[in-house]
Design a protein around this motif. Structure first.
Motif, PDB file in Angstrom:
ATOM      1  N   PHE A   1      63.093  39.988 -49.663  1.00  0.00           N
ATOM      2  CA  PHE A   1      64.022  39.108 -48.935  1.00  0.00           C
ATOM      3  C   PHE A   1      64.888  38.306 -49.898  1.00  0.00           C
ATOM      4  O   PHE A   1      66.030  37.955 -49.579  1.00  0.00           O
ATOM      5  CB  PHE A   1      63.266  38.199 -47.946  1.00  0.00           C
ATOM      6  N   MET A   2      64.375  38.011 -51.069  1.00  0.00           N
ATOM      7  CA  MET A   2      65.149  37.244 -52.053  1.00  0.00           C
ATOM      8  C   MET A   2      66.304  38.080 -52.585  1.00  0.00           C
ATOM      9  O   MET A   2      67.437  37.599 -52.712  1.00  0.00           O
ATOM     10  CB  MET A   2      64.247  36.807 -53.210  1.00  0.00           C
TER      11      MET A   2
ATOM     12  N   TYR B   1      56.482  32.440 -58.961  1.00  0.00           N
ATOM     13  CA  TYR B   1      55.217  33.164 -58.771  1.00  0.00           C
ATOM     14  C   TYR B   1      55.146  34.435 -59.618  1.00  0.00           C
ATOM     15  O   TYR B   1      54.142  35.151 -59.557  1.00  0.00           O
ATOM     16  CB  TYR B   1      55.044  33.575 -57.303  1.00  0.00           C
TER      17      TYR B   1
ATOM     18  N   HIS C   1      48.908  31.680 -48.472  1.00  0.00           N
ATOM     19  CA  HIS C   1      48.694  30.241 -48.281  1.00  0.00           C
ATOM     20  C   HIS C   1      47.728  29.954 -47.129  1.00  0.00           C
ATOM     21  O   HIS C   1      46.977  28.984 -47.173  1.00  0.00           O
ATOM     22  CB  HIS C   1      50.033  29.532 -48.047  1.00  0.00           C
TER      23      HIS C   1
ATOM     24  N   ASN D   1      62.362  33.453 -45.887  1.00  0.00           N
ATOM     25  CA  ASN D   1      61.371  34.544 -45.949  1.00  0.00           C
ATOM     26  C   ASN D   1      61.488  35.356 -44.658  1.00  0.00           C
ATOM     27  O   ASN D   1      60.664  35.261 -43.748  1.00  0.00           O
ATOM     28  CB  ASN D   1      59.946  33.979 -46.064  1.00  0.00           C
TER      29      ASN D   1
ATOM     30  N   TYR E   1      63.489  30.625 -41.667  1.00  0.00           N
ATOM     31  CA  TYR E   1      63.048  30.495 -43.058  1.00  0.00           C
ATOM     32  C   TYR E   1      63.636  31.668 -43.843  1.00  0.00           C
ATOM     33  O   TYR E   1      63.712  32.792 -43.318  1.00  0.00           O
ATOM     34  CB  TYR E   1      61.516  30.577 -43.027  1.00  0.00           C
TER      35      TYR E   1
ATOM     36  N   HIS F   1      51.850  23.468 -50.777  1.00  0.00           N
ATOM     37  CA  HIS F   1      53.060  24.087 -50.238  1.00  0.00           C
ATOM     38  C   HIS F   1      53.002  24.004 -48.712  1.00  0.00           C
ATOM     39  O   HIS F   1      51.914  24.169 -48.136  1.00  0.00           O
ATOM     40  CB  HIS F   1      53.116  25.559 -50.694  1.00  0.00           C
TER      41      HIS F   1
ATOM     42  N   MET G   1      54.267  39.429 -55.288  1.00  0.00           N
ATOM     43  CA  MET G   1      54.970  38.736 -56.371  1.00  0.00           C
ATOM     44  C   MET G   1      54.527  39.239 -57.747  1.00  0.00           C
ATOM     45  O   MET G   1      55.192  38.992 -58.743  1.00  0.00           O
ATOM     46  CB  MET G   1      54.721  37.230 -56.268  1.00  0.00           C
TER      47      MET G   1
ATOM     48  N   ASP H   1      62.801  28.111 -57.367  1.00  0.00           N
ATOM     49  CA  ASP H   1      62.241  28.309 -56.025  1.00  0.00           C
ATOM     50  C   ASP H   1      63.265  29.094 -55.208  1.00  0.00           C
ATOM     51  O   ASP H   1      64.364  29.409 -55.692  1.00  0.00           O
ATOM     52  CB  ASP H   1      61.839  26.969 -55.383  1.00  0.00           C
ATOM     53  N   SER H   2      62.935  29.391 -53.963  1.00  0.00           N
ATOM     54  CA  SER H   2      63.828  30.231 -53.161  1.00  0.00           C
ATOM     55  C   SER H   2      65.218  29.612 -53.022  1.00  0.00           C
ATOM     56  O   SER H   2      66.226  30.326 -53.049  1.00  0.00           O
ATOM     57  CB  SER H   2      63.267  30.417 -51.753  1.00  0.00           C
TER      58      SER H   2
ATOM     59  N   GLU I   1      53.547  26.031 -46.512  1.00  0.00           N
ATOM     60  CA  GLU I   1      53.018  27.236 -45.856  1.00  0.00           C
ATOM     61  C   GLU I   1      51.493  27.150 -45.655  1.00  0.00           C
ATOM     62  O   GLU I   1      50.900  28.017 -45.024  1.00  0.00           O
ATOM     63  CB  GLU I   1      53.354  28.489 -46.680  1.00  0.00           C
TER      64      GLU I   1
ATOM     65  N   HIS J   1      61.281  34.288 -59.649  1.00  0.00           N
ATOM     66  CA  HIS J   1      60.615  33.224 -58.883  1.00  0.00           C
ATOM     67  C   HIS J   1      59.427  32.684 -59.691  1.00  0.00           C
ATOM     68  O   HIS J   1      58.884  33.380 -60.544  1.00  0.00           O
ATOM     69  CB  HIS J   1      60.147  33.779 -57.526  1.00  0.00           C
TER      70      HIS J   1
ATOM     71  N   SER K   1      58.094  22.361 -51.691  1.00  0.00           N
ATOM     72  CA  SER K   1      58.361  23.707 -52.204  1.00  0.00           C
ATOM     73  C   SER K   1      57.823  23.829 -53.625  1.00  0.00           C
ATOM     74  O   SER K   1      57.371  22.831 -54.214  1.00  0.00           O
ATOM     75  CB  SER K   1      59.873  23.961 -52.227  1.00  0.00           C
ATOM     76  N   THR K   2      57.906  25.007 -54.197  1.00  0.00           N
ATOM     77  CA  THR K   2      57.431  25.173 -55.572  1.00  0.00           C
ATOM     78  C   THR K   2      58.187  24.230 -56.520  1.00  0.00           C
ATOM     79  O   THR K   2      57.575  23.586 -57.376  1.00  0.00           O
ATOM     80  CB  THR K   2      57.576  26.636 -56.036  1.00  0.00           C
TER      81      THR K   2
ATOM     82  N   SER L   1      61.652  26.082 -47.886  1.00  0.00           N
ATOM     83  CA  SER L   1      60.660  25.013 -47.793  1.00  0.00           C
ATOM     84  C   SER L   1      61.183  23.725 -48.438  1.00  0.00           C
ATOM     85  O   SER L   1      60.639  22.652 -48.204  1.00  0.00           O
ATOM     86  CB  SER L   1      59.351  25.452 -48.442  1.00  0.00           C
TER      87      SER L   1
HETATM   88  P1  13P Z   1      59.490  28.400 -52.473  1.00  0.00           P
HETATM   89  O1  13P Z   1      60.744  28.392 -51.673  1.00  0.00           O
HETATM   90  O2  13P Z   1      58.769  27.094 -52.409  1.00  0.00           O
HETATM   91  O3  13P Z   1      59.762  28.822 -53.859  1.00  0.00           O
HETATM   92  O4  13P Z   1      58.461  29.422 -51.825  1.00  0.00           O
HETATM   93  C1  13P Z   1      58.724  30.769 -51.680  1.00  0.00           C
HETATM   94  C2  13P Z   1      57.574  31.477 -51.168  1.00  0.00           C
HETATM   95  O5  13P Z   1      57.571  32.662 -50.996  1.00  0.00           O
HETATM   96  C3  13P Z   1      56.408  30.670 -50.864  1.00  0.00           C
HETATM   97  O6  13P Z   1      55.343  31.471 -50.558  1.00  0.00           O
END
Ligand code: 13P
Ligand code: SF4
Length: 303
Positions: free
Chosen positions: A63-64, A26, A175, A114, A112, A198, A263, A40-41, A200, A24, A214-215, A129
């Protein structure tokens, strides 16, 4: 072992095991640098679903890796640091969801990514996101939508949605910590800069933003010609990719410590050990896989 030797050994082991390293935005810079795929996710879910590797090493949070295990049940999914979680994902349980469904029997549930696989399985569809509004609007039969677990993302979607959105009480502590005062102070200190945030982040922070996404969305926005200097309202790991893509632009954080500790757990040494010792294998109980897969597939189809 020095960094160079570790990277080489990781690459060798990935090749030998037919593995792929997903990371990711992050993650630590050196982890992003050797990853086969950084995203991103949403992009990470898509990649996990389509890779033909045998082993997926997930440099991210639990979760990913769980989503990867659901989308690629025939592969070994490794999370190098088992304790890398997401506090936001823990803010809704299957029992919570059952109670919410009782309270709003006509509402659809959009979850979500997450979130745990068990919560996904108890949902109608997932979102990230990057696609939340699209997913919500794709629910043709639903007039009301419960969005869990992130309340800020839900409230942001509600600004544009044709549906009645019922936001959950969860939030990302990383966030949520960014205040409107901090964002405004950054704007004042950098009057020529644009501000990307973002979803969040708190609603009052999003009110100050020129772009919300999103990122991956923030990275795309940063690449636009009109952006010369950017205040970045998300976790600072994204600076690695921002600087790589746009070396001539200036990026500033509105907070001194915009860091997600979960992360940042995963180091190169952890990845090396994970590949050597096959750990930690992420498994999703069989009775949950089908339901979680349905919710994730529905999301991917709507994207
Ligand atoms: P993204 O889906 O934007 O990559 O965000 C994941 C996440 O954990 C944001 O805090
Ligand atoms: Fe979870 Fe927030 Fe960390 Fe993202 S930044 S993984 S939502 S705690």
């Amino acid at each position: 072992m020095d960094t160079g030797a570790m990277k080489k050994e990781i690459k060798n082991l990935l090749q030998r095991r037919r593995g792929v390293l997903l990371a990711h935005y992050y993650q630590r810079p050196e982890v992003q640098e050797i990853a086969d795929f950084v995203g991103d996710s949403l992009a990470l879910s898509i990649e996990a679903a389509r890779t033909d590797a045998r082993v997926i090493v997930f440099a991210g949070v639990h979760f990913m890796a769980e989503s990867a295990a659901v989308l690629s049940p025939d592969k070994t999914v490794l999370l190098p640091r088992a304790e890398a979680g997401c506090p936001l994902a823990d803010m809704v349980t299957v029992e919570d969801l059952a109670r919410a469904r009782e309270e709003y029997p006509d509402a659809a549930v959009v979850t979500y990514v997450n979130s745990s696989a068990a919560v996904k399985a108890a949902s109608d569809v997932c979102c990230t996101s990057a696609n939340a509004l699209k997913v919500v609007e794709s629910l043709a039969d639903a007039r009301r939508v419960i969005m869990v677990p992130d309340g800020n993302l839900a409230r942001y979607c509600a600004r544009f949605s044709s549906k009645e959105i019922i936001p959950w009480r969860g939030y990302c502590p990383v966030h949520q910590a960014l205040t409107a005062e901090e964002a405004a102070a950054a704007r004042q200190a950098h009057p020529r800069a644009l501000f990307a945030a973002h979803p969040e982040c708190r609603p009052e922070v999003l009110d100050l933003a020129d772009f919300v996404g999103s990122t991956a969305g923030i990275l795309r926005f940063a690449g636009e010609e009109r952006v010369e200097e950017l205040i970045v309202g998300t976790e600072e790991g994204i600076f690695t990719e921002l600087k790589r893509r746009c070396p001539a632009k200036a990026f500033v954080s509105p907070r001194a410590d915009f860091v997600c500790p979960d992360m940042k757990y995963t180091t190169l040494a952890d990845i090396l050990l994970a590949l050597k010792e096959n750990r930690t294998v992420v498994r999703v109980p069989e009775e949950i896989v089908a339901g979680a897969r349905r919710a994730l597939d529905r999301m991917l189809a709507a994207t």
